[in-house]
Design an enzyme around this catalytic site. Structure first.
Site, mmCIF file in Angstrom:
data_model
loop_
_atom_site.group_PDB
_atom_site.id
_atom_site.type_symbol
_atom_site.label_atom_id
_atom_site.label_comp_id
_atom_site.label_asym_id
_atom_site.label_seq_id
_atom_site.Cartn_x
_atom_site.Cartn_y
_atom_site.Cartn_z
ATOM 1 N N PRO A 68 0.781 -1.234 0.000
ATOM 2 C CG PRO A 68 -0.050 -1.006 2.163
ATOM 3 C CD PRO A 68 0.727 -1.936 1.291
ATOM 4 N N GLY A 111 -3.835 5.456 1.857
ATOM 5 C CA GLY A 111 -3.922 4.364 2.824
ATOM 6 C C GLY A 111 -2.675 3.510 2.865
ATOM 7 C CB THR A 117 -4.825 -5.561 -1.727
ATOM 8 O OG1 THR A 117 -5.521 -4.716 -2.640
ATOM 9 C CG2 THR A 117 -5.787 -6.027 -0.661
ATOM 10 C CB ALA A 118 -4.986 -0.141 -1.282
ATOM 11 C CG MET A 169 -14.095 5.588 -4.195
ATOM 12 S SD MET A 169 -15.826 5.443 -3.657
ATOM 13 C CE MET A 169 -16.692 6.219 -5.017
ATOM 14 N N GLY A 192 1.240 -1.158 -7.471
ATOM 15 C CA GLY A 192 0.733 -0.831 -6.138
ATOM 16 C C GLY A 192 -0.163 -1.944 -5.622
ATOM 17 N N GLY A 193 -0.117 -2.202 -4.326
ATOM 18 C CA GLY A 193 -0.980 -3.219 -3.717
ATOM 19 C C GLY A 193 -0.602 -4.617 -4.140
ATOM 20 C CG ASP A 233 1.482 1.309 -11.586
ATOM 21 O OD1 ASP A 233 1.632 1.566 -10.370
ATOM 22 O OD2 ASP A 233 0.981 0.258 -12.003
ATOM 23 C CE LYS A 237 -2.187 0.881 -16.324
ATOM 24 N NZ LYS A 237 -3.131 -0.231 -16.117
#
Lengths: 249, 249
Positions: free
Chosen positions: A12, A199, A118-119, A170, A88-89, A35, A57
């Site tokens: 994270p 997070g 994961t986040a 989101m 990430g994550g 990324d 991205k």
């Protein structure tokens, strides 16, 4: 030498939430393809002389499309390089790692996948919010708040069902659509929620309240980092961690 | 000195899937309170002279009930000890970490939560099965196959909805009930599935097929390790990792 690719979950954000396996991969890589969601702190753990390729991205600024990334990974491996594709994550949760793995398999490139925190797990741990709870949530659902032609494209009927915690990766702008979509399916907008920014990183911030309150207060609260919404009765069963700094010293 | 507690995710089994933060916690702990899902390989990373307390839970043999674990953690911390509560996977996913955190907060004990790679992520990475996929699964649901009075107590209507991957932490004996419960809600028993034993550990094994095939073949296939079922169209988008041992050497 034959090249190969490791699809590596960077966790994270905080460097010490990397796994030992990921750390080793970073230490041995010839080239790191990463990324925007990967922190500088994590990149600093890579081999000093490893080449870094940024492919990622930013919303509305797709530097390299997915097909281009797939091709890049194949080409680098064919040059005989040890390639780390750093995401990430976790690589297999909303990271398109599956598409990259398929492209590598089709091209006959040896690869492995190194899972990551994961986040949502990083957020929850730091905020002291359990994702499942015997009494409140025996199901945990991860979803991304992606839009299709500006509209949030989610299975609201599934998400509105009781007894689950929702972890929604989101953007801020679609929060009102999320509230409305859930409400149409009978979801209580007074359900406990937490909006978490950056997070699992040292700069994590949290906004807590009901879903209604979060939607109202988020625009004035949020910075520019990625956010994640945790939603469900389990969120109210949290207990704020308190690192006794004196004890740790 | 003031004691404190770290609720630490041990990851899916392999020692190198521990996070750096978890490794440090293990190296500094005075006492490790652990359960059955934590591998010996991980425990071996703890400080040599750390006391180990086994509290856990074999099905049908609850060595120490949850309330007893909560009390134990509080008492150890009050003795001024650095306590690591080590849990398989992630502390906040099906691990009752939330209840332990609340008990610690109520007792005024400083604590923190160190997230871990939850079993489903370890399984998926090693098996090359993406948990989400642009075309096949934009939602990922974690659930435990717990029973109430011998019956599988799940929200089958939610689980049967399309467009998601299900990661079901379960026992073998309830597989037929799962198939039947999903089928009653219109779920296609021909959906791709993978049953994974000892996921994320060096001894991981996988059984692949449709849900119907898995249910039929599982009894003759399974050993005595914990299993996890991955179910959904994304499972068919997998690509088997191939570690080029020569390249790694």
């Amino acid at each position: 030498p034959r090249g190969f690719v490791q699809l590596v979950g960077a966790g994270p954000g905080a460097a010490d939430l990397l796994t030992l396996r990921a750390l080793r991969a970073l230490g041995e890589a010839d080239v790191i393809v990463h990324d925007r969601l990967v922190s500088e702190e994590v990149l600093d753990l890579a081999r000093r002389d490893a080449r870094r390729i940024f492919v990622g991205k930013k919303r509305a600024l797709h530097c390299v499309p997915q097909e281009g990334i797939n091709t890049l990974l194949v080409e680098l491996a064919r040059e005989g390089l040890r390639v780390v594709r750093l995401k990430g994550g976790d690589p297999f949760i909303f990271g398109r790692g599956g598409e990259e793995a398929q492209a590598l398999a089709e091209a006959g490139i040896p690869f492995e996948v190194v899972p990551g925190v994961t986040a949502a797990l990083g957020c929850a741990a730091q905020a002291g919010i359990p994702l499942t709870h015997r009494d409140a949530a025996r199901m945990l659902t991860f979803v991304t708040g992606h839009t299709r032609e500006g509209r949030l494209d989610l299975d609201f009927a599934a998400l509105a069902r009781p007894g689950q915690t929702l972890a929604i990766y989101m953007g801020l702008t679609t929060l009102p659509q999320l509230r409305d979509g859930l409400a149409r399916e009978g979801f209580d907008p007074g359900t406990p929620a937490a909006l978490i920014e950056r997070g699992g990183s040292p700069r994590q911030r949290e906004l807590r309240g009901t879903l209604t309150e979060i939607v109202a207060r988020a625009p004035g609260w949020a910075g520019d980092g990625p956010v994640l919404l945790l939603l469900g009765e389990a969120v109210a069963h949290g207990a704020l961690p308190a690192r006794a700094e004196a004890a740790f010293a």
